[in-house]
Design a protein around this motif. Structure first.
Motif, PDB file in Angstrom:
ATOM      1  N   ALA A 146       0.592  -1.375   0.046  1.00 47.73           N
ATOM      2  CA  ALA A 146      -0.104   0.502   0.070  1.00 47.73           C
ATOM      3  C   ALA A 146       0.485   1.734   0.583  1.00 47.73           C
ATOM      4  N   ALA A 147       2.283   1.065   1.043  1.00 44.70           N
ATOM      5  CA  ALA A 147       3.210   2.223   0.559  1.00 44.70           C
ATOM      6  C   ALA A 147       3.385   2.809  -0.828  1.00 44.70           C
ATOM      7  N   GLY A 148       3.112   1.983  -1.470  1.00 44.38           N
ATOM      8  CA  GLY A 148       4.155   1.576  -2.739  1.00 44.38           C
ATOM      9  C   GLY A 148       3.133   2.588  -3.434  1.00 44.38           C
ATOM     10  N   VAL A 149       1.411   1.795  -3.501  1.00 48.40           N
ATOM     11  CA  VAL A 149       0.387   2.519  -3.728  1.00 48.40           C
ATOM     12  C   VAL A 149       0.269   3.782  -3.677  1.00 48.40           C
ATOM     13  N   LEU A 150       0.853   4.518  -1.923  1.00 46.41           N
ATOM     14  CA  LEU A 150       0.463   6.037  -1.656  1.00 46.41           C
ATOM     15  C   LEU A 150       1.692   6.821  -2.546  1.00 46.41           C
ATOM     16  N   ARG A 151       3.102   5.953  -3.004  1.00 47.92           N
ATOM     17  CA  ARG A 151       3.613   6.834  -3.799  1.00 47.92           C
ATOM     18  C   ARG A 151       3.717   7.128  -5.155  1.00 47.92           C
ATOM     19  N   LEU A 152       2.434   6.106  -6.057  1.00 50.28           N
ATOM     20  CA  LEU A 152       2.452   6.643  -7.498  1.00 50.28           C
ATOM     21  C   LEU A 152       0.644   7.635  -6.866  1.00 50.28           C
ATOM     22  N   ALA A 153       0.363   7.221  -6.027  1.00 50.50           N
ATOM     23  CA  ALA A 153      -1.199   8.311  -6.455  1.00 50.50           C
ATOM     24  C   ALA A 153      -0.804   9.727  -6.089  1.00 50.50           C
ATOM     25  N   LEU A 154       0.591   9.804  -4.973  1.00 49.35           N
ATOM     26  CA  LEU A 154       0.553  11.713  -4.828  1.00 49.35           C
ATOM     27  C   LEU A 154       1.918  11.757  -5.483  1.00 49.35           C
ATOM     28  N   LEU A 155       2.087  10.828  -6.718  1.00 50.08           N
ATOM     29  CA  LEU A 155       3.294  11.673  -7.712  1.00 50.08           C
ATOM     30  C   LEU A 155       2.968  13.374  -8.357  1.00 50.08           C
ATOM     31  N   PRO A 156       4.459  13.818  -8.099  1.00 48.59           N
ATOM     32  CA  PRO A 156       4.315  15.086  -8.694  1.00 48.59           C
ATOM     33  C   PRO A 156       4.032  15.409  -9.671  1.00 48.59           C
ATOM     34  N   ASP A 157       3.223  16.783  -9.733  1.00 49.45           N
ATOM     35  CA  ASP A 157       3.133  16.928 -11.701  1.00 49.45           C
ATOM     36  C   ASP A 157       3.862  16.295 -12.549  1.00 49.45           C
ATOM     37  N   HIS A 158       4.910  16.423 -11.831  1.00 49.79           N
ATOM     38  CA  HIS A 158       6.409  16.111 -12.715  1.00 49.79           C
ATOM     39  C   HIS A 158       7.131  15.157 -13.245  1.00 49.79           C
ATOM     40  N   GLY A 159       6.358  14.175 -11.960  1.00 51.64           N
ATOM     41  CA  GLY A 159       6.769  12.308 -12.066  1.00 51.64           C
ATOM     42  C   GLY A 159       6.139  11.775 -12.666  1.00 51.64           C
ATOM     43  N   PRO A 160       6.409  10.511 -13.358  1.00 48.85           N
ATOM     44  CA  PRO A 160       6.908   9.489 -14.180  1.00 48.85           C
ATOM     45  C   PRO A 160       5.281   8.789 -14.849  1.00 48.85           C
ATOM     46  N   THR A 161       4.466   8.945 -15.982  1.00 48.18           N
ATOM     47  CA  THR A 161       4.130   8.607 -16.305  1.00 48.18           C
ATOM     48  C   THR A 161       4.218   7.163 -17.158  1.00 48.18           C
ATOM     49  N   GLY A 162       3.508   5.989 -17.325  1.00 44.07           N
ATOM     50  CA  GLY A 162       3.369   4.254 -17.967  1.00 44.07           C
ATOM     51  C   GLY A 162       4.170   4.239 -17.568  1.00 44.07           C
ATOM     52  N   GLY A 163       4.628   4.095 -16.590  1.00 41.50           N
ATOM     53  CA  GLY A 163       5.327   2.671 -16.022  1.00 41.50           C
ATOM     54  C   GLY A 163       5.372   2.063 -15.149  1.00 41.50           C
ATOM     55  N   PHE A 164       5.780   1.173 -14.548  1.00 42.65           N
ATOM     56  CA  PHE A 164       5.740  -0.343 -13.680  1.00 42.65           C
ATOM     57  C   PHE A 164       6.638  -0.553 -12.692  1.00 42.65           C
ATOM     58  N   TRP A 165       6.131  -0.024 -11.327  1.00 43.32           N
ATOM     59  CA  TRP A 165       7.083  -0.111 -10.103  1.00 43.32           C
ATOM     60  C   TRP A 165       6.836  -1.412  -9.910  1.00 43.32           C
ATOM     61  N   SER A 166       7.723  -1.220  -8.730  1.00 47.52           N
ATOM     62  CA  SER A 166       7.587  -2.379  -8.179  1.00 47.52           C
ATOM     63  C   SER A 166       7.488  -1.341  -6.084  1.00 47.52           C
ATOM     64  N   TRP A 167       7.015  -2.412  -5.385  1.00 47.37           N
ATOM     65  CA  TRP A 167       6.533  -2.068  -4.044  1.00 47.37           C
ATOM     66  C   TRP A 167       7.247  -0.958  -3.971  1.00 47.37           C
ATOM     67  N   ASP A 168       8.832  -1.609  -3.960  1.00 47.33           N
ATOM     68  CA  ASP A 168       9.513  -0.210  -2.866  1.00 47.33           C
ATOM     69  C   ASP A 168      10.830   1.185  -3.664  1.00 47.33           C
ATOM     70  N   GLY A 169       9.370   0.940  -5.328  1.00 45.09           N
ATOM     71  CA  GLY A 169      10.138   1.868  -5.357  1.00 45.09           C
ATOM     72  C   GLY A 169      10.581   1.994  -6.651  1.00 45.09           C
ATOM     73  N   THR A 170      11.335   0.352  -6.539  1.00 45.68           N
ATOM     74  CA  THR A 170      12.026   0.587  -8.007  1.00 45.68           C
ATOM     75  C   THR A 170      11.369   0.049  -9.300  1.00 45.68           C
ATOM     76  N   SER A 171      11.717   0.188 -10.581  1.00 45.54           N
ATOM     77  CA  SER A 171      11.508  -0.030 -11.369  1.00 45.54           C
ATOM     78  C   SER A 171      11.894  -1.728 -12.143  1.00 45.54           C
ATOM     79  N   VAL A 172      10.339  -1.983 -12.307  1.00 42.86           N
ATOM     80  CA  VAL A 172      10.058  -3.756 -13.176  1.00 42.86           C
ATOM     81  C   VAL A 172       9.910  -3.657 -14.554  1.00 42.86           C
ATOM     82  N   PRO A 173      10.916  -4.605 -15.015  1.00 42.68           N
ATOM     83  CA  PRO A 173      10.962  -4.974 -16.386  1.00 42.68           C
ATOM     84  C   PRO A 173       9.744  -4.757 -16.856  1.00 42.68           C
ATOM     85  N   TRP A 174       8.823  -4.731 -18.226  1.00 44.94           N
ATOM     86  CA  TRP A 174       7.867  -5.052 -18.723  1.00 44.94           C
ATOM     87  C   TRP A 174       8.042  -7.214 -19.070  1.00 44.94           C
TER      88      TRP A 174
END
Length: 252
Positions: free
Chosen positions: A224-252
């Motif tokens: 859920a903490a990972g969800v919160l991070r994505l839900a409250l991204l700043p306006d310059h934050g990333p979009t169209g990504g696949f992310w792990s719960w710990d904030g690191t990127s996951v390969p498609w």
């Protein structure tokens, strides 16, 4: 629409002026996500098929939580929920099922259909229904709960988190549906542009009702903490990504 290797911390300054809807919020990762959103001073709709259970959760979470019935496989229920909710800033597509089945040799078409009906078509239907409300938001965010087991990169190569040789080819109904969720996430982000932040989350193995009788797995609150991070991204934050719960990127 490239993604860095790590997400920024959630921008809590948005809190207090935002409304979120979490589907499948009566238990597991959905419930943990709703709780963290409330703690961040966000008004949260507890979406669930069972309105009584959703109401119970809302009462437990306090004044910022409200209940709404939403069955992601029922178009009438989705439309009614969209009318009830009204304004929306954050959509968390969390509702999902694991219909069972193993590999292509043993999984039934019924299991495949049930998986896609909820995990894929339901996600699309809910997203489409709430897009008009999200488009009116100053900070529209969509978080799709996916799975690391849907990563083709991890499925096709070494992955430190899972023993892929042990499960190779298994869980095709659930895992392929999550691969489809990833594709839909990317294409939705491309279609909606940079103002929207549309991302998928791999929550990791958690103790939830997804697999009956499962006792292994970590605390849903970590996911859920990972969800919160994505839900409250700043306006310059990333979009169209696949992310792990710990904030690191996951390969498609």
């Amino acid at each position: 629409m490239t993604q860095s290797t790590r997400l920024p911390e959630p921008l809590r300054a948005f809190g207090g002026n935002l409304t979120a809807l979490v589907t499948g919020a009566s238990s597991g990762i959905g419930l943990a996500t709703a709780r963290l959103l409330v703690e961040a001073d966000i008004d949260v709709w507890i979406g669930a098929r069972n309105l009584e259970r959703a109401g119970q959760v809302a009462r437990e979470l306090g004044d910022r939580a409200r209940a709404v019935r939403i069955d992601v496989t029922d178009s009438a229920a989705i439309a009614a929920a969209a009318e009830t909710v009204g304004a929306l800033d954050i959509l968390v597509n969390n509702a999902g099922i694991n219909p069972g089945g193993e590999d292509i040799q043993t999984t039934t078409l019924d299991q495949m259909r049930r998986s896609y009906e909820t995990n894929v078509f339901g996600l699309v239907a809910v997203t489409q229904a709430f897009l008009p409300a999200l488009a009116r938001s100053a900070h529209p965010r969509i978080v799709n709960i996916s799975s690391g087991t849907g990563s083709l990169g991890w499925n096709g190569g070494p992955n430190p988190q899972f023993d892929w040789q042990r499960v190779r080819g298994g869980g095709i109904a659930y895992r392929s549906a999550k691969t489809a969720v990833n594709a839909i996430t990317l294409m939705t982000a491309q279609a909606l542009g940079e103002r929207f932040k549309v991302n998928a989350l791999a929550p990791g193995l958690r103790r939830t009702n997804l697999i009956p009788g499962m006792t292994a797995g970590g605390d849903p609150t970590e996911a859920a903490a990972g969800v919160l991070r994505l839900a409250l991204l700043p306006d310059h934050g990333p979009t169209g990504g696949f992310w792990s719960w710990d904030g690191t990127s996951v390969p498609w």
